[in-house]
Design an enzyme around this catalytic site. Sequence first.
Site, PDB file in Angstrom:
ATOM      1  CB  VAL A   1      96.414  74.163  -0.435  1.00 49.05           C
ATOM      2  CG1 VAL A   1      95.513  75.577  -0.414  1.00 49.05           C
ATOM      3  CG2 VAL A   1      95.824  73.283   0.509  1.00 49.05           C
TER       4      VAL A   1
ATOM      5  CG  PHE B   1      86.300  73.369   1.788  1.00 48.11           C
ATOM      6  CD1 PHE B   1      86.485  73.269   3.233  1.00 48.11           C
ATOM      7  CD2 PHE B   1      85.859  74.581   1.244  1.00 48.11           C
ATOM      8  CE1 PHE B   1      85.885  74.071   4.005  1.00 48.11           C
ATOM      9  CE2 PHE B   1      85.298  75.621   2.309  1.00 48.11           C
ATOM     10  CZ  PHE B   1      85.430  75.236   3.704  1.00 48.11           C
TER      11      PHE B   1
ATOM     12  CG  PHE C   1      83.625  61.728   3.794  1.00 46.21           C
ATOM     13  CD1 PHE C   1      83.420  62.062   2.538  1.00 46.21           C
ATOM     14  CD2 PHE C   1      85.056  61.892   4.189  1.00 46.21           C
ATOM     15  CE1 PHE C   1      84.461  62.463   1.801  1.00 46.21           C
ATOM     16  CE2 PHE C   1      86.056  62.299   3.493  1.00 46.21           C
ATOM     17  CZ  PHE C   1      85.613  62.816   2.139  1.00 46.21           C
TER      18      PHE C   1
ATOM     19  N   GLY D   1      86.336  51.641   7.012  1.00 48.56           N
ATOM     20  CA  GLY D   1      87.534  51.166   6.592  1.00 48.56           C
ATOM     21  C   GLY D   1      88.855  51.281   7.687  1.00 48.56           C
TER      22      GLY D   1
ATOM     23  CB  CYS E   1      93.493  67.538   6.174  1.00 41.22           C
ATOM     24  SG  CYS E   1      94.488  67.985   4.650  1.00 41.22           S
TER      25      CYS E   1
ATOM     26  NE  ARG F   1     101.725  64.610   4.040  1.00 38.64           N
ATOM     27  CZ  ARG F   1     101.511  65.986   3.530  1.00 38.64           C
ATOM     28  NH1 ARG F   1     101.557  67.076   4.429  1.00 38.64           N
ATOM     29  NH2 ARG F   1     101.025  66.221   2.288  1.00 38.64           N
TER      30      ARG F   1
HETATM   31  C1  UGA Z   1      90.362  66.303   3.410  1.00 38.59           C
HETATM   32  C2  UGA Z   1      88.890  66.814   3.198  1.00 38.59           C
HETATM   33  O1  UGA Z   1      88.032  65.839   2.568  1.00 38.59           O
HETATM   34  C3  UGA Z   1      88.960  67.963   2.219  1.00 38.59           C
HETATM   35  O2  UGA Z   1      87.648  68.625   2.156  1.00 38.59           O
HETATM   36  C4  UGA Z   1      90.129  69.138   2.752  1.00 38.59           C
HETATM   37  O3  UGA Z   1      90.083  69.978   1.998  1.00 38.59           O
HETATM   38  C5  UGA Z   1      91.439  68.419   3.098  1.00 38.59           C
HETATM   39  O4  UGA Z   1      91.140  67.385   4.075  1.00 38.59           O
HETATM   40  C6  UGA Z   1      92.146  69.182   3.558  1.00 38.59           C
HETATM   41  O5  UGA Z   1      92.044  69.866   4.641  1.00 38.59           O
HETATM   42  O6  UGA Z   1      93.128  69.770   3.049  1.00 38.59           O
HETATM   43  P1  UGA Z   1      92.094  64.441   2.201  1.00 38.59           P
HETATM   44  O7  UGA Z   1      92.885  64.676   3.136  1.00 38.59           O
HETATM   45  O8  UGA Z   1      92.720  64.812   0.847  1.00 38.59           O
HETATM   46  O9  UGA Z   1      90.957  65.620   2.087  1.00 38.59           O
HETATM   47  O10 UGA Z   1      91.232  62.944   1.968  1.00 38.59           O
HETATM   48  P2  UGA Z   1      89.695  62.459   2.157  1.00 38.59           P
HETATM   49  O11 UGA Z   1      89.457  62.011   1.142  1.00 38.59           O
HETATM   50  O12 UGA Z   1      89.095  63.451   2.905  1.00 38.59           O
HETATM   51  O13 UGA Z   1      90.238  61.311   2.988  1.00 38.59           O
HETATM   52  C7  UGA Z   1      90.849  61.650   4.360  1.00 38.59           C
HETATM   53  C8  UGA Z   1      90.765  59.939   5.125  1.00 38.59           C
HETATM   54  O14 UGA Z   1      89.314  59.539   5.442  1.00 38.59           O
HETATM   55  C9  UGA Z   1      91.520  58.712   4.158  1.00 38.59           C
HETATM   56  O15 UGA Z   1      92.322  57.978   5.106  1.00 38.59           O
HETATM   57  C10 UGA Z   1      90.312  58.026   3.617  1.00 38.59           C
HETATM   58  O16 UGA Z   1      90.633  56.888   3.522  1.00 38.59           O
HETATM   59  C11 UGA Z   1      89.340  58.091   4.844  1.00 38.59           C
HETATM   60  N1  UGA Z   1      87.813  58.048   4.365  1.00 38.59           N
HETATM   61  C12 UGA Z   1      87.249  58.832   3.798  1.00 38.59           C
HETATM   62  C13 UGA Z   1      87.305  56.888   4.883  1.00 38.59           C
HETATM   63  O17 UGA Z   1      87.920  55.926   5.656  1.00 38.59           O
HETATM   64  N2  UGA Z   1      86.051  56.766   4.615  1.00 38.59           N
HETATM   65  C14 UGA Z   1      85.457  57.720   3.799  1.00 38.59           C
HETATM   66  O18 UGA Z   1      83.913  57.486   3.470  1.00 38.59           O
HETATM   67  C15 UGA Z   1      85.902  58.790   3.281  1.00 38.59           C
END
Ligand code: UGA
Length: 428
Positions: free
Chosen positions: A7, A148, A248, A252, A259, A327
């Site tokens: 961040v 975010f 989202f 999967g 996070c 992580r």
């Molecule tokens: C997440 C949030 O999306 C951000 O908005 C937030 O700022 C961030 O956490 C944080 O708090 O710092 P991030 O952890 O980088 O971001 O990743 P995401 O893209 O949100 O994915 C998180 C997990 O959900 C991954 O394992 C991803 O594969 C999974 N996911 C995401 C799914 O299984 N299905 C989806 O449709 C979307």
Amino acid sequence: MIGTGYVGLVSGVCFSDLGNDVICVDKDLNKINGLKKGIIPIYEPGLDELVKKNYKSGRLRFTTDLSDAIKKSNIIFICVGTPTKKNSNAADLNQVFSVAGEISHNIKNFKIIVTKSTVPVTTGDKIEKILIRKVLKKNFSVVSNPEFLREGEAIRDFNFPDRIVIGTSDKKANKLMKSLYSPLLSKGAEYLNTSRRGAELIKYASNAFLATKITFINELANLAEKIDVNIEDISIGMGLDKRIGGRFLRAGPAYGGSCFPKDTRAIVDTAKQFKTDLSIIRNVIKSNENRSKVLLNRVSKILKNKIRNKKVTFLGVTFKANTDDMRESSSLTMIPSLAKKGANIRYYDPSGYKKDFDKIKNVTFCENIKMACLNADLIIIHTEWNDFKSLNFKSLSKKKSLIVYDMRNILSHEKMKRENIKYFSIGK
Ligand code: UGA
């Protein structure tokens, strides 16, 4: 910007790119020296060019000297880590409070102290208490400004956010924060000024809600598999309702990363302190923790319970694509479990070798996709990297009876059928 983690570094670099003078501080001298030479400590597409460009222009500086950086700044962002405490679900705020202490020793004129780290509700109040011991009330304002951005999409997310949330009741601080963000507001971002506690909670509520959405579709995928329904149709059909929205809702493996797992645990813990049960989020955490077991059972079924000596290939091991971050990745559960049952695991990830599997027997990193897939009995697509979307699996494995288990639904069922590959995916 105090803390050059995900961040702090991304926001600092992007703020400097918007024309601000930014000092990024970290106590890790190696990291700071590296950054001065353009060596980026994290994997984030596009970040290295932005660091180099803004460092060269003189708007972006790197230092380990926290007190000097505080003295020179009008707005101080706290961007240090808030990991889960050992043996607890609560967020560990030691780094946040220690930085607040340092700030309190170095304020002579008005400064805005902003928490950008994800911090539990009431943390702003506690920072204020630390500051008031040493600083006149008129000389500071503590504001919450949650971030975010997503890993792998961080620069785009910073520059084109849906909303900027500023938690403060101080008009002067609000005005300054709004002017800092004005270049993003003019591109269409919404600006929301709310209470400080409100902003702190918006961050946790957003992450917990997104984690809930994913878990919801993952559970429905389990049902879809049993009733011959394609979960992707369900995601599309639901998502077309604007009240729900399609993002989202991709089924999967268990969600991971630095996070969602941490923040869902922390919000449940905060609520508990206020004698409130967030039962939905509690169950989301439970369901997600169980998800790897569900997928592993399917792997057993696919291999007809004969896992011993099977050559299993993992394509992608990070928690999602476009990051090197391991992580809370579900591969950390699945790979050791299959290896323990006697499978020979090879893995390839575009972000490289992972030390996480060093101590696990029968797990080998391969330098390329070809080496990883040769003679594989089962190829598991664990992470949705673009590199895996157009592969010719038959020629890669050379096995007649090759099976592919696509945990991200990135391949075409029809194409796999045409190529005579036994193909399994999620929720189909
Ligand atoms: C997440 C949030 O999306 C951000 O908005 C937030 O700022 C961030 O956490 C944080 O708090 O710092 P991030 O952890 O980088 O971001 O990743 P995401 O893209 O949100 O994915 C998180 C997990 O959900 C991954 O394992 C991803 O594969 C999974 N996911 C995401 C799914 O299984 N299905 C989806 O449709 C979307």
